[in-house]
Design an enzyme around this catalytic site. Structure first.
Site, PDB file in Angstrom:
ATOM      1  N   GLU A  80    -111.625  -8.525 -58.173  1.00 50.28           N
ATOM      2  CA  GLU A  80    -110.762  -7.982 -57.113  1.00 50.28           C
ATOM      3  C   GLU A  80    -109.697  -7.041 -57.669  1.00 50.28           C
ATOM      4  O   GLU A  80    -108.504  -7.181 -57.425  1.00 50.28           O
ATOM      5  CB  GLU A  80    -110.108  -9.127 -56.317  1.00 50.28           C
ATOM      6  CG  GLU A  80    -111.107  -9.955 -55.539  1.00 50.28           C
ATOM      7  CD  GLU A  80    -110.487 -10.986 -54.614  1.00 50.28           C
ATOM      8  OE1 GLU A  80    -111.115 -11.314 -53.586  1.00 50.28           O
ATOM      9  OE2 GLU A  80    -109.367 -11.470 -54.908  1.00 50.28           O
ATOM     10  N   GLU A 137    -118.210 -13.290 -53.223  1.00 47.01           N
ATOM     11  CA  GLU A 137    -117.319 -14.318 -52.688  1.00 47.01           C
ATOM     12  C   GLU A 137    -117.358 -14.235 -51.165  1.00 47.01           C
ATOM     13  O   GLU A 137    -117.255 -13.150 -50.611  1.00 47.01           O
ATOM     14  CB  GLU A 137    -115.855 -14.133 -53.133  1.00 47.01           C
ATOM     15  CG  GLU A 137    -115.584 -14.464 -54.577  1.00 47.01           C
ATOM     16  CD  GLU A 137    -114.096 -14.375 -54.917  1.00 47.01           C
ATOM     17  OE1 GLU A 137    -113.249 -14.630 -54.024  1.00 47.01           O
ATOM     18  OE2 GLU A 137    -113.784 -14.058 -56.083  1.00 47.01           O
TER      19      GLU A 137
END
Length: 485
Positions: free
Chosen positions: A194, A384
């Site tokens: 991320e 995710e």
């Protein structure tokens, strides 16, 4: 269902949230090891000691402070779920579900305790060798994140973390070490987890972010982009079969109204928070709108010609991302606001929200997949996705989690539709496939897993593993390649 024959079904974790064993076998401290527990309304903080001996806690280490583990604080990541000592049991459970892949990360300070050493910690390397061997025993393909929200504490204390250009080479050396060690055991790699949150989370800063905050964030990101590009080149030289990806926090945003101001603001939101990182890592150069983003906050970056050449040569093979929720963007004032764990902005009247104020929006996943594939034409993985919720253990020991099954079912259907619409989606790893410590809140009670772990928010419990209803549901999903939901 249209999932491809060799689709990589699995689950995802991160070292700092599951491993525990924070001071075992030569591992050094990471920043997460001095990070306290929090909750939905209480931020996690780091604890420190000043040169004069006074101690305290804050959102980040104060100038001149050293990270310190204080006796009256609880640090949930110290034990995590003790994967370090339970990995054989856990991997056997993943195999029982039928996992084709398992996403995990390598703890930098387990390999290089300070982060700047030349020689790695052999006990750390041996641990991951054992984990990868165990995965291969069950034909589970490792998907490895090199840096997942974890930095050796020493690098933060002595080099000011990613504000320092020297970290590029420390990271490249770390990447080269693990690439060489596991070149025959790992094919799929992600450089930074991320990566875009460095900028995205500034929007959530209480009291608003300053130009100095943006200057620091864009500079840190630049150094990470260069480090990622170097790692891609190093990896491909070591094993040309490596597939190395970026990993983006994929929070879809919509304009709240059809007001052209909202439409344009939303476009700019995508550019800053989503496309900026993807464009640099996938195209190998800064986009045209970068100058507008920098100028808005008087940002002046330390960028060399050599950096730009590295970015060009080190583009990724895969685009991977997390997806949990969507948000809205508006230039108007509104009463209906979201305020929770990494969520903000105006409430979307068409969506339902979780206890942690995350919008349940499976169609947003389809939307994101189609936009991203159209932009980059690279293979995509959703690495995710999941629902954090409180689970109840019944008197007979069973855990019924229909809310989780429903959430995942709808998102798998959305992926199926995106594949039908032409997206080259090659894998899906649901987040927290086994209950783990929440990165945002430090809680165990915000559970994502198919496997229940007996541990609470205060660190009590036996760590016993118990499959939930969703465990057997996901087993069927994988067996049927997504056909039986």
């Amino acid at each position: 269902m249209t999932f491809p024959k060799n689709f990589l079904w699995g689950g995802a974790t991160a070292a700092n949230q599951i491993e525990g064993a924070y001071d075992v076998d030569g591992r050094g401290l990471s920043v997460m090891d001095i990070t306290t527990a929090g909750s939905l309304h209480q931020r996690r903080q780091v604890t420190y000691r000043m040169p004069d001996g006074t101690t305290g806690k804050a959102d980040s280490l104060p100038q001149g402070a050293e990270g310190a583990i204080l006796p009256d604080e609880y640090y949930p990541n110290h034990v995590g779920i003790d994967f370090y000592h339970h990995y054989k049991e856990d991997i056997a459970l993943f195999a029982q579900m039928g996992f084709k892949t398992f996403r995990m990360s390598i703890s930098w300070s387990r390999i290089f305790p300070h982060g700047d050493e030349q020689e790695p910690n052999q006990a750390g390397l041996a641990f991951y060798h054992d984990v990868f061997n165990e995965l291969h025993k069950y034909n589970i393909e490792p998907l490895v994140t090199i840096s997942h929200y974890e930095l050796p504490l020493y690098l933060e204390e002595h080099y000011d973390g990613w504000n320092n250009r020297k970290l590029i080479d420390f990271y490249a050396h770390f990447a080269q070490t693990v690439f060489e060690a596991y070149k025959d055991q790992v094919k799929y790699w992600l450089t930074f987890n991320e990566i875009n949150t460095t900028i995205m989370f500034l929007d959530m800063k209480q009291g608003g972010a300053t130009d100095a905050d943006y200057q620091a964030a864009y500079q840190q990101l630049h150094y990470q982009y260069v480090a990622s590009a170097k790692a891609v080149q190093i990896g491909h030289a070591i094993n040309p079969d490596f597939q190395i990806g970026c990993m983006i926090c994929g929070i879809v945003s919509y304009p709240l109204t059809p007001d052209p101001k909202d439409i344009l603001q939303n476009r700019y939101n995508w550019e800053q928070n989503i496309f900026y990182s993807g464009d640099v890592q996938c195209f190998g150069e800064y986009p045209t709108y970068a100058k507008r983003l920098w100028d808005a906050h008087h940002v002046h970056l330390d960028i060399t010609d050599e950096d730009l050449a590295e970015l060009k040569k080190g583009t990724v093979d895969l685009y991977t991302f997390s997806y949990y929720m969507s948000s809205t963007v508006t230039t108007h004032t509104t009463d209906e606001k979201v305020g929770g764990n990494f969520s903000m902005g105006a409430k979307n009247p068409y969506l339902h929200y979780s206890e942690w104020q995350w919008a349940d929006d499976p169609m947003g996943l389809q939307y994101y997949l189609e936009i991203i594939y159209d932009r980059y034409h690279l293979p995509i993985m959703v690495v995710e996705n999941g629902l954090g919720a409180k689970d109840t253990v019944k008197a007979d020991g069973t855990i019924h989690d229909p809310y989780r099954i429903n959430y995942l079912k709808e998102h798998i259907q959305a992926m199926d539709q995106a594949i039908k619409d032409g997206v080259n989606l090659i894998g899906y790893t649901s987040w927290g496939c086994i209950d783990l410590v929440s990165a945002g809140t430090g809680q165990m009670s915000k559970r994502y897993g198919f496997i229940y772990v007996d541990r609470d928010d205060q660190g009590n419990g036996t760590l016993k593993r118990t499959p939930k209803d969703s465990f057997y549901w996901y087993q069927k999903v994988i067996q049927s390649n997504g056909a039986d939901l």
